[in-house]
Design an enzyme around this catalytic site. Structure first.
Site, PDB file in Angstrom:
ATOM      1  NE  ARG A 190      -3.166   0.185   3.260  1.00 60.55           N
ATOM      2  CZ  ARG A 190      -2.069   0.643   4.515  1.00 60.55           C
ATOM      3  NH1 ARG A 190      -1.454   2.264   4.957  1.00 60.55           N
ATOM      4  NH2 ARG A 190      -2.269   0.028   5.814  1.00 60.55           N
ATOM      5  CE1 TYR A 198     -17.393  11.123 -15.289  1.00 65.50           C
ATOM      6  CE2 TYR A 198     -16.204  11.464 -13.208  1.00 65.50           C
ATOM      7  CZ  TYR A 198     -16.175  10.490 -13.538  1.00 65.50           C
ATOM      8  OH  TYR A 198     -16.884   9.144 -13.072  1.00 65.50           O
ATOM      9  CG  ASP A 245     -10.359  15.137 -15.149  1.00 64.56           C
ATOM     10  OD1 ASP A 245      -9.814  14.920 -16.575  1.00 64.56           O
ATOM     11  OD2 ASP A 245     -11.047  15.322 -14.383  1.00 64.56           O
ATOM     12  CE  LYS A 256     -13.335   7.226 -17.717  1.00 66.66           C
ATOM     13  NZ  LYS A 256     -13.300   8.545 -17.526  1.00 66.66           N
TER      14      LYS A 256
HETATM   15  C1  LIG Z   1     -13.685   8.782 -16.358  1.00 71.21           C
HETATM   16  C2  LIG Z   1     -13.442   9.939 -15.978  1.00 71.21           C
HETATM   17  C3  LIG Z   1     -13.119  10.238 -15.024  1.00 71.21           C
HETATM   18  C4  LIG Z   1     -13.437   9.486 -13.465  1.00 71.21           C
HETATM   19  O1  LIG Z   1     -12.934   8.219 -13.663  1.00 71.21           O
HETATM   20  P1  LIG Z   1     -12.627   7.020 -13.082  1.00 71.21           P
HETATM   21  O2  LIG Z   1     -11.948   6.171 -13.855  1.00 71.21           O
HETATM   22  O3  LIG Z   1     -14.262   6.515 -14.024  1.00 71.21           O
HETATM   23  O4  LIG Z   1     -13.333   7.226 -11.401  1.00 71.21           O
HETATM   24  C5  LIG Z   1     -12.452  11.756 -14.396  1.00 71.21           C
HETATM   25  N1  LIG Z   1     -12.764  12.743 -15.110  1.00 71.21           N
HETATM   26  C6  LIG Z   1     -12.967  12.502 -16.227  1.00 71.21           C
HETATM   27  C7  LIG Z   1     -13.079  13.798 -17.034  1.00 71.21           C
HETATM   28  C8  LIG Z   1     -13.158  11.083 -17.048  1.00 71.21           C
HETATM   29  O5  LIG Z   1     -14.122  11.278 -17.884  1.00 71.21           O
END
Ligand SMILES: *Cc1c(COP(=O)(O)O)cnc(C)c1O
Length: 383
Positions: free
Chosen positions: A50, A102, A174, A199
């Site tokens: 961890r 998001y 982000d 992603k």
């Molecule tokens: C999918 C996504 C998230 C969240 O990510 P997870 O891996 O699903 O927790 C945050 N910001 C954006 C722009 C996303 O597309």
């Protein structure tokens, strides 16, 4: 030595042959714990998985290099990374969020952090004067997401950073949709970069993960985030880290394909009579086309389209698609499409006629043929 190019960093940063065996591809270190020497020390620096492990360390090093930050801290998901950033704040602090963002980000602030006395304001970050008016003495953080989800709004990271820093607030960006291949928020003045590595970085729709990358001017913030990671425990498994690092190797070439395909398909959609509006920053009719051209090296693989005939027509089109998979998420090699308002649920501000498309790496002609057959059957009202 001159700085290495992103294609080279994606393959080499954070990686070395396995010191124990010479294996060129790193093993997955499943061990939860690491042996101490008789004197009590940990000779390799690892104690307990961890706290750290070789796979996570390799991933974090690679991410820090790609974004040009001094440290990256990996988490079990994108939202866990987002939560960690908010956990660096104190009760009574105020954050500014984008209106188009998001969905999980404001949900997290409202559901989990408002009870801990974090306050927030949602503004249209496309307009810096609106941001200026929303900044309060308690504002500590401006959250930017550009391109935004699902309307592909583009915000000027440099202008926002200048305004935020002038008021003593930090900027977190982000960068999930653009990836460091298309946009380097730290270079534009952001302090933190957040990723859902689920992603494009993972890139194959087979792992969930997240990360925060910290700008080099904030070593103490990196330390705080490392503590949130190891004490809070929302850590990715070694296998998750291995998969994401494996995905990153091809990221530069995948992103080129996503951008190339998406631009062609955005043009196709813009010309189709059954499509009311296309949201894609690579089209000259996008309201922030010039800013997108300046801030990004390419326009990305995400498109939103508003379908004539509203929600029913949109659902009808989705039902007829053969190649596109009806699923949420994005950034994988396969093309996905979704009716965004219904996945966001009650209270969604997303237009009911909007479909969000993650353009994959199939041949663009096959994708356009599929969209054409699904769109052509929409009955257009006589004008
Ligand atoms: C999918 C996504 C998230 C969240 O990510 P997870 O891996 O699903 O927790 C945050 N910001 C954006 C722009 C996303 O597309």
């Amino acid at each position: 030595m001159t700085p290495l190019h992103p294609e080279t960093l994606a393959i080499h940063a954070g990686r070395q042959s396995d010191p124990a065996t010479g294996a060129v591809v790193s093993p997955i270190y499943l061990s939860s714990t690491y042996e101490r020497d008789p004197d009590g020390s940990y000779p390799q620096g690892y104690t307990y998985s961890r706290d750290n492990n070789p796979n996570r360390q390799a991933l974090e090093s690679c991410l820090a290099h790609l974004e040009g930050g001094s440290a990256a801290i990996a988490f079990a998901s994108g939202v866990a990374a987002t939560l960690a950033v908010f956990q660096t704040l104190r009760p009574g602090d105020h954050v500014i969020l984008p209106q188009d963002v998001y969905r999980g980000t404001p949900a997290l602030v409202k559901e989990l952090l408002q009870p801990w006395d974090l306050t927030s304001t949602a503004v249209d970050l496309r307009d810096p004067t609106v941001l200026k008016a929303a900044i309060r003495p308690a504002t500590r953080l401006v959250w930017v997401e550009t391109p935004s989800n699902p309307l592909l709004h583009i915000s000027d990271i440099a202008a926002i950073a200048e305004m935020a820093h002038g008021s003593g607030a930090l900027v977190a960006c982000d960068n999930t949709w653009a990836t460091p291949m298309l946009q380097k928020p730290l270079d534009w003045g952001a302090d933190l970069v957040i990723h859902s590595t689920t992603k494009y970085l993972g890139g194959h729709s087979d792992v969930v993960g997240g990360a925060v990358v910290v700008g080099s001017q904030h070593p103490e913030l990196a330390q705080t985030l490392h503590r949130i990671q190891s004490v809070g425990g929302a850590v990715p498994s070694p296998f998750d880290c291995w998969l994401i690092l494996r995905g990153i190797q091809t990221l530069p070439y995948r992103i080129r394909g996503h951008c190339e395909n998406a631009l062609q398909i955005a043009r196709f959609l813009a010309d189709h009579p059954a499509v009311a509006t296309v949201h894609y920053p690579g089209l000259p009719q996008h309201p922030q086309f010039d800013l997108a051209q300046r801030q990004m090296k390419g326009s990305g693989g995400m498109i939103s389209a508003q379908i004539k005939g509203g929600s029913a027509a949109a659902f009808g089109m989705l039902a007829r698609l053969q190649l596109f998979t009806r699923a949420t998420s994005l950034g994988g090699v396969e093309s996905l499409i979704e009716h965004r308002a219904s996945i966001e649920g009650p209270g969604s501000q997303t237009p009911a006629d909007l479909v969000r498309i993650s353009i994959g790496l199939e041949h663009p002609q096959d994708l356009m043929d599929d969209l054409a057959q699904a769109l052509d059957k929409i009955e257009l009202a006589q004008t």
